[in-house]
Write a protein that holds these residues in place. Structure first.
Motif, PDB file in Angstrom:
ATOM      1  N   ASP A   1      -6.496   0.756   4.748  1.00 48.78           N
ATOM      2  CA  ASP A   1      -5.860   0.119   6.165  1.00 48.78           C
ATOM      3  C   ASP A   1      -5.311  -1.268   5.679  1.00 48.78           C
ATOM      4  N   SER A   2      -5.611  -2.133   4.630  1.00 49.16           N
ATOM      5  CA  SER A   2      -4.818  -3.406   4.790  1.00 49.16           C
ATOM      6  C   SER A   2      -3.684  -3.301   5.056  1.00 49.16           C
ATOM      7  N   VAL A   3      -2.987  -4.551   4.739  1.00 49.25           N
ATOM      8  CA  VAL A   3      -1.733  -4.829   4.771  1.00 49.25           C
ATOM      9  C   VAL A   3      -0.935  -6.212   4.518  1.00 49.25           C
ATOM     10  N   LEU A   4       0.340  -6.468   3.351  1.00 52.03           N
ATOM     11  CA  LEU A   4       0.560  -7.631   2.708  1.00 52.03           C
ATOM     12  C   LEU A   4       1.746  -7.731   4.002  1.00 52.03           C
ATOM     13  N   VAL A   5       1.805  -9.240   4.491  1.00 51.22           N
ATOM     14  CA  VAL A   5       3.437  -9.308   5.063  1.00 51.22           C
ATOM     15  C   VAL A   5       3.474 -10.327   3.993  1.00 51.22           C
ATOM     16  N   ILE A   6       5.332 -10.180   3.382  1.00 51.87           N
ATOM     17  CA  ILE A   6       5.815 -11.086   3.255  1.00 51.87           C
ATOM     18  C   ILE A   6       6.705 -12.045   3.707  1.00 51.87           C
ATOM     19  N   ASP A   7       6.818 -12.601   4.403  1.00 49.10           N
ATOM     20  CA  ASP A   7       7.884 -13.592   5.271  1.00 49.10           C
ATOM     21  C   ASP A   7       8.880 -14.264   4.118  1.00 49.10           C
TER      22      ASP A   7
ATOM     23  N   LYS B   1       4.605  -7.725  17.023  1.00 47.19           N
ATOM     24  CA  LYS B   1       5.337  -7.386  18.145  1.00 47.19           C
ATOM     25  C   LYS B   1       6.249  -9.560  18.520  1.00 47.19           C
ATOM     26  N   THR B   2       5.722  -9.840  17.662  1.00 53.10           N
ATOM     27  CA  THR B   2       6.080 -11.600  17.334  1.00 53.10           C
ATOM     28  C   THR B   2       7.845 -11.415  16.630  1.00 53.10           C
ATOM     29  N   LEU B   3       7.683 -10.879  15.750  1.00 53.71           N
ATOM     30  CA  LEU B   3       9.097 -11.097  14.684  1.00 53.71           C
ATOM     31  C   LEU B   3       9.862 -10.029  15.184  1.00 53.71           C
ATOM     32  N   PRO B   4      10.924 -10.156  15.007  1.00 56.83           N
ATOM     33  CA  PRO B   4      12.131  -9.766  15.008  1.00 56.83           C
ATOM     34  C   PRO B   4      12.539  -8.646  14.288  1.00 56.83           C
ATOM     35  N   LYS B   5      12.570  -7.383  15.264  1.00 57.52           N
ATOM     36  CA  LYS B   5      12.531  -6.097  14.281  1.00 57.52           C
ATOM     37  C   LYS B   5      13.424  -5.791  13.582  1.00 57.52           C
ATOM     38  N   GLU B   6      14.896  -6.164  13.340  1.00 58.10           N
ATOM     39  CA  GLU B   6      15.702  -6.694  12.697  1.00 58.10           C
ATOM     40  C   GLU B   6      15.490  -6.415  11.121  1.00 58.10           C
ATOM     41  N   LYS B   7      14.505  -7.903  10.983  1.00 62.16           N
ATOM     42  CA  LYS B   7      14.246  -8.385  10.043  1.00 62.16           C
ATOM     43  C   LYS B   7      12.808  -7.229   9.083  1.00 62.16           C
ATOM     44  N   ILE B   8      12.631  -6.384   9.671  1.00 65.92           N
ATOM     45  CA  ILE B   8      11.201  -6.002   9.430  1.00 65.92           C
ATOM     46  C   ILE B   8      11.622  -4.763   8.140  1.00 65.92           C
ATOM     47  N   ARG B   9      10.891  -4.823   6.994  1.00 69.15           N
ATOM     48  CA  ARG B   9      11.551  -4.026   6.192  1.00 69.15           C
ATOM     49  C   ARG B   9      10.198  -3.661   5.848  1.00 69.15           C
TER      50      ARG B   9
ATOM     51  N   LYS C   1      15.618 -12.162   0.673  1.00 68.40           N
ATOM     52  CA  LYS C   1      15.769 -13.775   0.799  1.00 68.40           C
ATOM     53  C   LYS C   1      15.879 -13.550   2.735  1.00 68.40           C
ATOM     54  N   GLY C   2      14.539 -14.071   3.374  1.00 67.73           N
ATOM     55  CA  GLY C   2      15.657 -13.627   4.919  1.00 67.73           C
ATOM     56  C   GLY C   2      15.245 -12.376   5.637  1.00 67.73           C
ATOM     57  N   GLN C   3      14.446 -11.708   4.567  1.00 67.59           N
ATOM     58  CA  GLN C   3      13.415 -10.890   5.010  1.00 67.59           C
ATOM     59  C   GLN C   3      12.026 -10.294   5.775  1.00 67.59           C
ATOM     60  N   ILE C   4      11.573  -9.792   6.354  1.00 69.25           N
ATOM     61  CA  ILE C   4       9.886  -9.266   6.371  1.00 69.25           C
ATOM     62  C   ILE C   4       9.625  -8.459   5.318  1.00 69.25           C
ATOM     63  N   LEU C   5       8.979  -9.337   4.556  1.00 68.18           N
ATOM     64  CA  LEU C   5       8.517  -7.372   3.944  1.00 68.18           C
ATOM     65  C   LEU C   5       7.111  -6.340   4.304  1.00 68.18           C
ATOM     66  N   VAL C   6       7.336  -5.374   4.708  1.00 68.31           N
ATOM     67  CA  VAL C   6       5.886  -5.140   4.578  1.00 68.31           C
ATOM     68  C   VAL C   6       4.924  -4.046   3.746  1.00 68.31           C
TER      69      VAL C   6
ATOM     70  N   LYS D   1       9.727   3.242   4.552  1.00 72.80           N
ATOM     71  CA  LYS D   1      10.594   3.503   4.992  1.00 72.80           C
ATOM     72  C   LYS D   1      11.982   3.433   4.296  1.00 72.80           C
ATOM     73  N   ASP D   2      11.834   1.763   3.409  1.00 73.47           N
ATOM     74  CA  ASP D   2      13.087   1.288   2.702  1.00 73.47           C
ATOM     75  C   ASP D   2      12.932   2.051   1.389  1.00 73.47           C
TER      76      ASP D   2
END
Length: 455
Positions: free
Chosen positions: A89-95, A157-165, A48-53, A169-170
């Motif tokens: 090269d597709s990417v899933l992002v869960i905000d 670039k519009t996202l806060p870097k500290e929230k991206i996982r 919760k509260g994170q952006i998952l890639v 790399k995780d």
């Protein structure tokens, strides 16, 4: 020598004209969509509260400008439901920052005929590799928002870097999504049944090929390719490299070279599984007498392995430890090697953790989880996997074996060069396990009857 495609304006205009209007009809929503959505919800709740890639991954180069057949990352497929048709090269992002999580897939949508990509790009151009789906088509199929991959970098670039996982790399994120696959939902179970059914057909074709394989200097490849044909016809392909190990090659656990002969009096160990279009795979092993009949010593060893497998089946049920399945099989392996005078001590002594002499002839484990990966849930914690408690919906293998190498001086000569493994895929039910691979015979007498239909 390859020639360059013309790039002058006149040619570009000519190539972009006089094409029929393409029909971009929308597909029906896939049956997997609601299950994939529930999986994404579970991830969003945990983080919760994170952006998952989650990246599907790029095509992998085989040599120079040729690639391996593409396969998306298993976590990406699990969370989107997109299988063999995934666009590289597709990417899933869960905000997961808001009250309700939002998911979107970034993909390289199909290019128009007015683009030079259409005919000039050998890696992704429609003229070369076929048409890709549109954003609307993927959105309709998977019931998820889609965006063009060309906008992905700007979006980040519009996202806060500290929230991206990012999964790549995780370790914590990788662990969670791996453990999320330990218990299969009803869609996954149905797909595993499809993978098993296709694999059974592959084994039947392989059995039919034995006549042709005998006497050929690369008989193992004849058996291997017989299975492969069924994998491509009835599925996406192989779930892993096939092991078609005849005679002493069966003692090499991962013999995938498959370049040896198949002799009439050999046992051939075939370890193979079909991956279906959803990317779920079976993993099955049968050890077959090439002549159609086991010799006395072959049957003795085979029946011992079957007894070990049956012991594992007997203990496998909800509430027991995953490792208890292995322990049950090892009790039999220790008992048999002691009875045969191979270890010089009792089975009870050998089973002690600091002894384990019987393991000389079975160094691998008895079971592993199975699903999108042949060795599924690999990033799960030990307490969730090896020391985990069996639950309904889990799917794993039961695959004891005995392998007596040709140069093993610790066993009588008649044992040497014989390798046997019997591997089944099982589904944990409320009261025990269902053998998903029961359509393939296991008892030595049943194996002989089954082979009689093909050779």
């Amino acid at each position: 020598m390859r020639t360059r495609t013309p790039q002058n304006r006149k040619f570009l205009e000519y190539m972009g004209a006089n094409w029929a209007k393409q029909k971009d009809s929308l597909p029906k929503k896939s049956a997997v969509a609601k299950y994939a959505s529930a999986r994404r919800d579970a991830v969003a709740k945990k983080f919760k509260g994170q952006i998952l890639v989650f990246e599907a991954g790029a095509a992998k180069v085989r040599s120079n400008d040729t690639n391996y057949m593409y396969r998306a990352h298993s976590a990406f497929s699990h969370l989107t439901g997109w299988g063999s048709a995934t666009v590289p090269d597709s990417v899933l992002v869960i905000d997961a920052r808001g009250k309700t999580s939002k998911s979107m897939i970034f993909l390289r949508e199909t290019a128009g005929h007015d683009s030079d990509e259409f005919f000039a790009n050998a890696a992704i151009g429609e003229f070369w590799v076929g048409k890709r789906p549109s954003l609307k088509q993927v959105s309709a199929l998977l019931d998820i928002q889609t965006r063009s991959l060309t906008s992905y970098k700007a979006f980040l670039k519009t996202l806060p870097k500290e929230k991206i996982r990012n999964l790549n790399k995780d370790a914590e994120l990788a662990q969670f999504v791996s453990e999320l696959r330990l218990v299969k939902d009803s869609y996954e179970i149905a797909e595993m049944r499809k993978a098993v059914a296709a694999s059974v057909m592959g084994f039947e074709s392989a059995a039919k090929s034995l006549k042709q394989a005998v006497g050929h200097q690369r008989g193992e490849r004849i058996v291997e390719t017989a299975f492969y044909a069924e994998a491509r016809i009835n599925g996406n392909g192989l779930g892993y490299d096939t092991i078609a190990a005849s005679g002493p090659h069966a003692c090499t656990l991962h013999w995938i070279t498959n370049d040896g002969p198949v002799n009439k009096n050999d046992l051939i160990l075939l370890d193979a599984g079909v991956e279906v279009d959803s990317l779920y795979t079976a993993d099955v092993t049968r050890t077959l007498p090439v002549s159609g009949k086991f010799t006395h010593i072959q049957r003795k060893i085979y029946d011992a392995v079957l007894e070990a497998a049956d012991a594992a089946f007997k203990v496998a049920k909800p509430g027991v430890k995953f490792s208890d399945v292995h322990q049950a099989a090892m009790n039999v392996i220790a008992k048999k090697t002691a009875e045969w005078g191979l270890i010089g001590i009792s089975a009870e002594e050998s089973m002690k953790q600091d002894v384990q002499l019987h393991r000389r002839w079975m160094v691998h484990g008895t079971s592993h989880h199975l699903g999108l990966d042949v060795h599924d849930c690999a990033q799960a914690r030990r307490e969730m996997y090896v020391d985990g408690i069996l639950q309904p919906g889990m799917i794993f293998t039961i695959e004891p074996g005995l392998y007596f190498h040709q140069d093993d001086l610790s066993v009588p000569k008649e044992y040497r060069g014989i390798g046997v493994r019997i591997e089944d895929d099982v589904l944990v039910t409320k009261s025990g396990v269902e053998n998903l691979t029961a359509a393939l015979p296991r008892k030595s007498t049943d194996v002989e009857k089954w082979l009689a239909k093909f050779i």
